[in-house]
Write an enzyme that holds these catalytic residues in place. Sequence first.
Site, mmCIF file in Angstrom:
data_model
loop_
_atom_site.group_PDB
_atom_site.id
_atom_site.type_symbol
_atom_site.label_atom_id
_atom_site.label_comp_id
_atom_site.label_asym_id
_atom_site.label_seq_id
_atom_site.Cartn_x
_atom_site.Cartn_y
_atom_site.Cartn_z
ATOM 1 C CB CYS A 124 19.482 32.984 -34.142
ATOM 2 S SG CYS A 124 19.941 31.629 -33.035
ATOM 3 C CB CYS A 141 16.484 29.891 -31.214
ATOM 4 S SG CYS A 141 17.833 30.764 -30.419
ATOM 5 C CB CYS A 158 -18.377 17.392 -2.928
ATOM 6 S SG CYS A 158 -19.095 16.982 -4.542
ATOM 7 C CB CYS A 175 -18.249 20.413 -7.340
ATOM 8 S SG CYS A 175 -19.804 19.868 -6.655
ATOM 9 C CG ASP A 224 26.275 32.108 0.096
ATOM 10 O OD1 ASP A 224 27.415 31.871 -0.346
ATOM 11 O OD2 ASP A 224 25.869 33.255 0.342
ATOM 12 C CG ASP A 271 22.662 36.581 0.636
ATOM 13 O OD1 ASP A 271 23.563 35.797 0.262
ATOM 14 O OD2 ASP A 271 22.889 37.743 1.004
ATOM 15 C CG ASP A 301 23.997 32.623 -3.105
ATOM 16 O OD1 ASP A 301 25.056 31.984 -3.299
ATOM 17 O OD2 ASP A 301 23.837 33.398 -2.152
#
Length: 840
Positions: A16, A19, A83, A86, A503, A701, A705
């Site tokens: 919009c 934004c 090296c 480089c 958790d 998990d 979370d």
Amino acid sequence: MTTSHTITLPVSGMSCASCAGRVERALLAADGVTDASVNLASKSVYVTYQTPADLAGLTQTLDTAGYPARLGETTLAISSMSCASCSGRVARGLSALPGVADAHVNLATETATIRFVPGTTSPTELARLVTEMGYPAQVKTDATPPQGNGAEDEVSRLGQLTLIAALLAFPVFVIEMGGHMFPAMHHWVNQTIGVQTSRVLQFVLTSAVLFGPGLRFYRTGIPQLLKGTPDMNSLVALGTAAAFGFSVVATFVPGLLPEGANHVYFEAAAVIVVLILLGRWLEARAKGRTGSAIRKLIGLRAKTARVSRGDDVIELPIDEIIVGDEIHTRPGEKIATDGTVLTGTSFVDESMISGEPIPVEKTTGASVVGGTINGAGALVFQATKVGKDTMLAQIVSMVEQAQGAKLPIQGAVDRITMWFVPAVMLAAVVTIAVWLLFGPSPALSHALVAGVAVLIIACPCAMGLATPTSIMVGTGRAAEMGVLFRKGDALQSLQNVKTVAFDKTGTLTAGRPELVHILPASGFDTSRVLSLTASVETLSEHPIAGAISRAANAQNVPLFAVTEFVSETGYGVSAQVDGHLVHVGADRFLQSKGIDLGTLQDQGTALGHTGKSPLYAAVDGHVAALFAVADPIKPGTPAAIQALKGMGLRVAMITGDNQGTANAIADELGIGTVVAEVRPDGKITALNGLRQEGKLAFVGDGINDAPALASADIGIAIGTGTDIAIEAADVVLISGELSGVVNAFDMSARTMRNIRQNLFWAFGYNIVLIPVAAGALYPAFGMMLSPVLAAGAMALSSVFVLSNALRLRWVPSATEHHDISDVKPTETLAQSGENREARI
């Protein structure tokens, strides 16, 4: 005069005018941005900027504002980088190109990862530009093996070149150095072939060494020197050319040299090439082993599979399998791809994916993972993921990303190595000048020896390899343990973590209720009550009913036909079973039926205080048993918690569960800090509170979370959890066992210690030996470092760094290291003092 630049950046997340306004304001607030205009229709922003603003800063500004730029990303496979100079040069060259937001070059993996603005350049164009810089490059695809056949070919080629160079250099070394070491040999050479003939012979053989096996140093080093961008090849080319050129003059036109300076150094030029080729060969072999984890993972992939096609089962290449195919797996075969078992029962060895050694039972409905090994049973499963969507492919991708990561510690190294080779060349010039001005006679010979030694002994390779090789081996070994570092900087950041917050449900605990206690009433048999109760609960969809049904199945008790089943939501169920009226439910349900719970009610209340959920069964109007259901703690959780505390970390638990249950779990595990009854957004607030004592890692998990995983300094996701949680995390534990958290911290500590050792060696070596090569010991001890010894030291420097990094391949699992298998969980109230219970 400051130059202005303009660019159009595609932006995501704009929907919009508000934004668009926020994007413009964020960019205009950035130092150096003179204009920003958003086109909402094309979802892009037109930006005009000048120094100090740059494209990388603009993309960071958009990320911070919440509207990230849509950038393309590509990886280039690059050869001929020898090296740190480089790799630094390639990175700077790419970063300077219009449209490139950032470029990271990894010397160990010989790759470059570039983020760029689509439309301003392309992967093919980037590869072309790197090739024009003198480093042949190609766009890396899924078909490009990581350090595969190309690396093996390079090892073989270097071995052949080293052998040829050694055979040619050996007579030169024997003639010249043998004469210095053994006067009798010197006289023998003079009396037989003569001094001039021996020098001509050395010239011929050394020319064959330099312009045969040693030509690779000149082909790369001289063009880079002429471009004003010297690398290590330039140092070798200059050093050997100086020794060879001086010797040629001494051999063919000795009159051009001062009195007493008529010496030849053919053996130095030839042996330097041999030793450096030997070092490159050893280095290439070691670098090949650093990528062994990726190759092992790719090697897990099945080549073919037996697939149903109509009424037939035919063998197809793995690439021809599509989602939905039915795949037949015989005993001992590799599982071809991810899928769901349709028929059959077997145990599958998933250790190569999860690091867990115990085979996992697979029956109808179970998930299987491609690359794992089927046991003694036959399985038919349906493919659910193929190709790059499989777990194995995603693991390979995560490991490759982590291995190619650039840790914060690497930034300082890059800034130093950018100036290293020019500084060495300047040091060589100063060394020669000092010897010519103040050195003893013959000053020119001394100056040549010292100058060549300085050029040859300097080793930017060791500095360039110190960090990426340790990262490659460390993250690869972690992957073998079931720990994936999705974001490479997490490897370093874990070292600063003070608190680990967990958790509860699905992380510390199994994530589903299980029956943990049965206390039968007087006169009732445990098995008989379980049989009657489970028969009723098989018709209920309540999670607790499922726990009782699973326990009955595990105990192999018989189930009976059920009639007149009635469910009263929130209270319990009733039914006729084997001629008996059975009620199962909460205390209030049985009491509403006029059933006295007796002493079992007090025991149920006590179990409730320990975080377990009590329910009761009655048979024919009499209370028969008390059942306790709980979300059980995972078997490895107590040991992992103790190991983390042993590492000096504070352990906390954050959960949405009620305070009583949370406290009971925390007491059992020895967790001192508990934050309970919080919503998903409340977890972020809780993390901020815990973060006051230092950096914090969060382990979770579930979908709820994901915000906390993203908000924590380090997010660690259980791999058995949701995709959303995994995407928000920095570290992923494949198996779901919390021993992986211990492994993550342990591998982080070991890898960072390994990196510090490598950097100490790489910098210490150069700081100490370059002055020695320049002749710092000559005034006090009359000693000068031979260019041959300098070449040997330089060759071994890189090999030392790589060998030290390879030690990480044999790091034991942290569970073995800390011996956490001996840690026992605390005994619960219900486990002690109840002589009538049946533990399930």
